[in-house]
Design an enzyme around this catalytic site. Structure first.
Site, PDB file in Angstrom:
ATOM      1  N   HIS A   1      36.117  42.910  39.326  1.00  0.00           N
ATOM      2  CA  HIS A   1      36.006  42.441  40.717  1.00  0.00           C
ATOM      3  C   HIS A   1      34.839  43.077  41.453  1.00  0.00           C
ATOM      4  O   HIS A   1      34.424  42.591  42.505  1.00  0.00           O
ATOM      5  CB  HIS A   1      37.314  42.731  41.469  1.00  0.00           C
ATOM      6  CG  HIS A   1      38.436  41.845  41.033  1.00  0.00           C
ATOM      7  ND1 HIS A   1      38.865  40.773  41.778  1.00  0.00           N
ATOM      8  CD2 HIS A   1      39.188  41.840  39.912  1.00  0.00           C
ATOM      9  CE1 HIS A   1      39.841  40.158  41.136  1.00  0.00           C
ATOM     10  NE2 HIS A   1      40.068  40.795  40.006  1.00  0.00           N
TER      11      HIS A   1
ATOM     12  N   ASP B   1      28.393  44.644  47.003  1.00  0.00           N
ATOM     13  CA  ASP B   1      29.754  44.110  46.984  1.00  0.00           C
ATOM     14  C   ASP B   1      29.876  43.162  45.814  1.00  0.00           C
ATOM     15  O   ASP B   1      28.945  42.379  45.567  1.00  0.00           O
ATOM     16  CB  ASP B   1      30.017  43.326  48.291  1.00  0.00           C
ATOM     17  CG  ASP B   1      31.439  43.491  48.804  1.00  0.00           C
ATOM     18  OD1 ASP B   1      32.334  43.690  47.969  1.00  0.00           O
ATOM     19  OD2 ASP B   1      31.639  43.416  50.034  1.00  0.00           O
TER      20      ASP B   1
HETATM   21  P1  ADQ Z   1      37.431  44.247  48.773  1.00  0.00           P
HETATM   22  O1  ADQ Z   1      36.402  45.303  48.639  1.00  0.00           O
HETATM   23  O2  ADQ Z   1      38.708  44.693  49.368  1.00  0.00           O
HETATM   24  O3  ADQ Z   1      37.714  43.521  47.375  1.00  0.00           O
HETATM   25  P2  ADQ Z   1      36.874  41.580  50.100  1.00  0.00           P
HETATM   26  O4  ADQ Z   1      36.442  40.654  49.045  1.00  0.00           O
HETATM   27  O5  ADQ Z   1      36.121  41.404  51.359  1.00  0.00           O
HETATM   28  O6  ADQ Z   1      36.730  43.122  49.721  1.00  0.00           O
HETATM   29  O7  ADQ Z   1      38.402  41.295  50.372  1.00  0.00           O
HETATM   30  C1  ADQ Z   1      39.076  41.916  51.399  1.00  0.00           C
HETATM   31  C2  ADQ Z   1      40.335  41.135  51.810  1.00  0.00           C
HETATM   32  O8  ADQ Z   1      41.078  41.971  52.679  1.00  0.00           O
HETATM   33  C3  ADQ Z   1      40.021  39.860  52.565  1.00  0.00           C
HETATM   34  O9  ADQ Z   1      40.972  38.889  52.242  1.00  0.00           O
HETATM   35  C4  ADQ Z   1      40.141  40.284  54.037  1.00  0.00           C
HETATM   36  O10 ADQ Z   1      40.624  39.272  54.872  1.00  0.00           O
HETATM   37  C5  ADQ Z   1      41.148  41.399  53.980  1.00  0.00           C
HETATM   38  N1  ADQ Z   1      40.786  42.440  54.974  1.00  0.00           N
HETATM   39  C6  ADQ Z   1      39.694  43.202  54.964  1.00  0.00           C
HETATM   40  N2  ADQ Z   1      39.680  44.019  56.026  1.00  0.00           N
HETATM   41  C7  ADQ Z   1      40.776  43.761  56.724  1.00  0.00           C
HETATM   42  C8  ADQ Z   1      41.324  44.281  57.935  1.00  0.00           C
HETATM   43  N3  ADQ Z   1      40.700  45.228  58.627  1.00  0.00           N
HETATM   44  N4  ADQ Z   1      42.503  43.791  58.356  1.00  0.00           N
HETATM   45  C9  ADQ Z   1      43.111  42.819  57.647  1.00  0.00           C
HETATM   46  N5  ADQ Z   1      42.642  42.293  56.518  1.00  0.00           N
HETATM   47  C10 ADQ Z   1      41.502  42.757  56.045  1.00  0.00           C
HETATM   48  C11 ADQ Z   1      37.240  43.639  46.008  1.00  0.00           C
HETATM   49  C12 ADQ Z   1      35.707  43.663  45.830  1.00  0.00           C
HETATM   50  C13 ADQ Z   1      35.087  42.419  46.491  1.00  0.00           C
HETATM   51  C14 ADQ Z   1      35.723  41.162  45.907  1.00  0.00           C
HETATM   52  C15 ADQ Z   1      37.239  41.240  45.947  1.00  0.00           C
HETATM   53  C16 ADQ Z   1      37.890  40.078  45.214  1.00  0.00           C
HETATM   54  O11 ADQ Z   1      35.163  44.850  46.399  1.00  0.00           O
HETATM   55  O12 ADQ Z   1      33.684  42.402  46.293  1.00  0.00           O
HETATM   56  O13 ADQ Z   1      35.311  40.031  46.644  1.00  0.00           O
HETATM   57  O14 ADQ Z   1      37.713  42.436  45.349  1.00  0.00           O
HETATM   58  O15 ADQ Z   1      37.449  39.986  43.889  1.00  0.00           O
END
Ligand code: ADQ
Length: 460
Positions: free
Chosen positions: A157, A365
């Site tokens: 991921h 990311d």
């Molecule tokens: P993350 O680093 O956690 O995931 P991301 O892909 O942006 O990053 O996913 C975060 C999820 O958490 C989103 O669904 C978002 O809505 C939710 N979220 C984030 N901050 C929040 C907050 N403050 N309050 C509520 N909800 C929040 C890892 C990798 C990414 C990759 C994903 C999926 O780092 O690059 O896209 O896995 O593979």
């Protein structure tokens, strides 16, 4: 249909709406095949014996959830030490933050062996196994050592760094060799896939068999880029549900005289938060027409607070946002609202929809799902603008976003200004293309494409 077995560090009950990302992504296939989801229980047993942990199995609808406890020593070495103290920083290009400690790698290996042993007792011979993320890179290799012949796929991921950075990890050969125990390894982006290709050719003398198939260590592995998506329909429905609508209406009223910019993420050094705040300060300085108007809501939810690097980041953000508010703020306007808390998932789409500009500017990311959620939540008739880091995996797909270099705060300020000024017609046409893209390659597409490729990956 063959049973799907998912293995990831954490496990969630797919029936619970708050279960989040992976549960939404894999829920359908787990349900349809009466699947098994295996991982750590989240329990840390003080005084527990390293390499041992009780297995808990329970049924959640048609899906079986199997979890294993970890001893405090294993949790420290496998989770905090190696996964999050070595792999997370190095894979995000942050060699400077990696702490290499021989004890941690032993714990990482020990926990992967423990998982392999426990999982073997639950497997059927024709199960399809899908392992997720950096915590579990050597799992297939440990399973193979125990005689497992099943088809096994792996999806990373987070990004895969270039060869020279990977090679800084003392155990890089062991780690990358372990990938060859899988039948298919999947990455988020073409850039990651290219990094894999270069690494295996240069360091492992792998033979490129064409079609992203590589032969080394007497095994053949197929690799591919499978950019993860979101469930666009589910997110659109969430946007129109009561909680999100209420949030939207309330915020719209409160910010009717202002231009709202939004940042949402877990608090993490990969997300480029200090750089973003500096770019916002630069916007206020260079384009003073934004004074008393542009307001940045920055939500950074608590994450891995038990690690020192995160405490330092928290302090830096508090001091930066304090300084910017102090320097630019007025009695009736604060430029930054910095919130170190989680926002309920149901409210998020309302916030996305009210924002004029989303700032998704990580330094690195794997993908970044916030960018895709922001697009899904917009009103197509009057959409907001996505400012996206060129270093997010999502940038390979979301070409109609305004791409920025997050290290260049002046350049970023110019792009934010352009986003704030963008005429409605241009916003609509960019949004239309972005929406089409996230619909075509949504999370169901991701899951099906990966599983299809896994079923086709040649036997070794
Ligand atoms: P993350 O680093 O956690 O995931 P991301 O892909 O942006 O990053 O996913 C975060 C999820 O958490 C989103 O669904 C978002 O809505 C939710 N979220 C984030 N901050 C929040 C907050 N403050 N309050 C509520 N909800 C929040 C890892 C990798 C990414 C990759 C994903 C999926 O780092 O690059 O896209 O896995 O593979």
């Amino acid at each position: 249909m063959k049973r799907l077995v998912v293995v990831s560090n954490r496990v969630a009950d797919p029936r619970k709406p708050a279960a989040g990302g992976l549960a939404v992504a894999l829920g359908d296939s787990l349900n349809a095949t009466g699947g098994l989801w295996f991982g750590w229980s989240g329990n840390v047993i003080e005084g527990g014996k390293p390499g041992e942990g009780e297995l808990h199995v329970h049924q959640a609808g048609s899906v079986k959830l199997a979890t294993v406890d970890l001893s405090a020593e294993d949790h420290e070495g496998y989770y905090l030490g190696y996964s999050n103290g070595v792999l997370w920083p190095v894979f995000h290009y942050r060699l400077d933050l990696a702490r290499f400690d021989a004890g941690h790698i032993s714990a990482y290996r020990r926990v992967n062996q423990l998982f392999a042993r426990q999982l073997m007792t639950l497997l059927k011979s024709d199960d399809i196994i899908w392992v997720h993320d950096y915590h579990l890179i050597p799992l297939a290799s440990e399973l193979r050592d125990l005689g497992c012949k099943n088809r096994i796929g792996f999806f990373l991921h987070i990004p895969l760094p270039p060869q020279q950075l990977l090679a800084a990890i003392p155990q890089h050969e062991w780690l990358m060799r372990a990938l060859f125990a899988y039948d298919l390894v999947g990455f988020q982006s073409e850039a990651d896939l290219l990094n894999l290709t270069r690494y295996v050719e240069a360091e492992a003398g792998a033979e490129d068999l064409g079609g992203h198939r590589f032969r080394a260590f007497n095994r053949t592995v197929r690799a591919g880029a499978f950019p993860i998506g979101i469930d666009v329909d589910e997110f659109a429905a969430l946007t129109h549900a009561k909680e999100a609508s209420d949030t939207y209406e309330r915020m719209k009223e409160e910010y009717s005289r202002r231009q709202l910019l939004l940042g949402v993420e877990r608090l993490d050094y990969s997300k480029g938060l200090p750089q973003r705040l500096r770019a916002f300060a630069s916007l206020l300085k260079k384009y003073p027409e934004n004074l008393r108007s542009a307001t940045l809501i920055q939500i950074a939810s608590p994450s891995r607070e038990d690690m020192g690097t995160y405490t330092a980041l928290l302090q830096e953000l508090e001091s930066l946002s304090g300084a910017i508010n102090g320097n630019f703020g007025e009695l009736d306007w604060m430029p930054i609202r910095y919130i170190h808390r989680n926002v309920a998932r149901k409210r998020l789409p309302g916030l996305y929809r009210v924002a004029r500009v989303a700032l998704v500017t990580p330094l690195r990311d794997g993908m970044n799902l916030v960018a895709k959620e922001f697009i899904a939540a917009q009103d197509p008739a009057d959409p907001g603008v996505l400012v996206l880091s060129r270093f997010a995996g999502a940038a390979e797909q979301l070409k109609e976003a305004l791409l920025v270099n997050p290290y260049d705060s002046d350049g970023m300020a110019d792009t934010i200004q352009r986003a704030l000024q963008m005429p409605r017609e241009e916003r609509q046409s960019r949004h239309q293309k972005l929406l089409r893209n996230i619909r075509e390659q949504d999370v169901h597409w991701w899951r099906e494409t990966f599983l299809q490729a896994l079923s086709e990956a040649g036997a070794n």
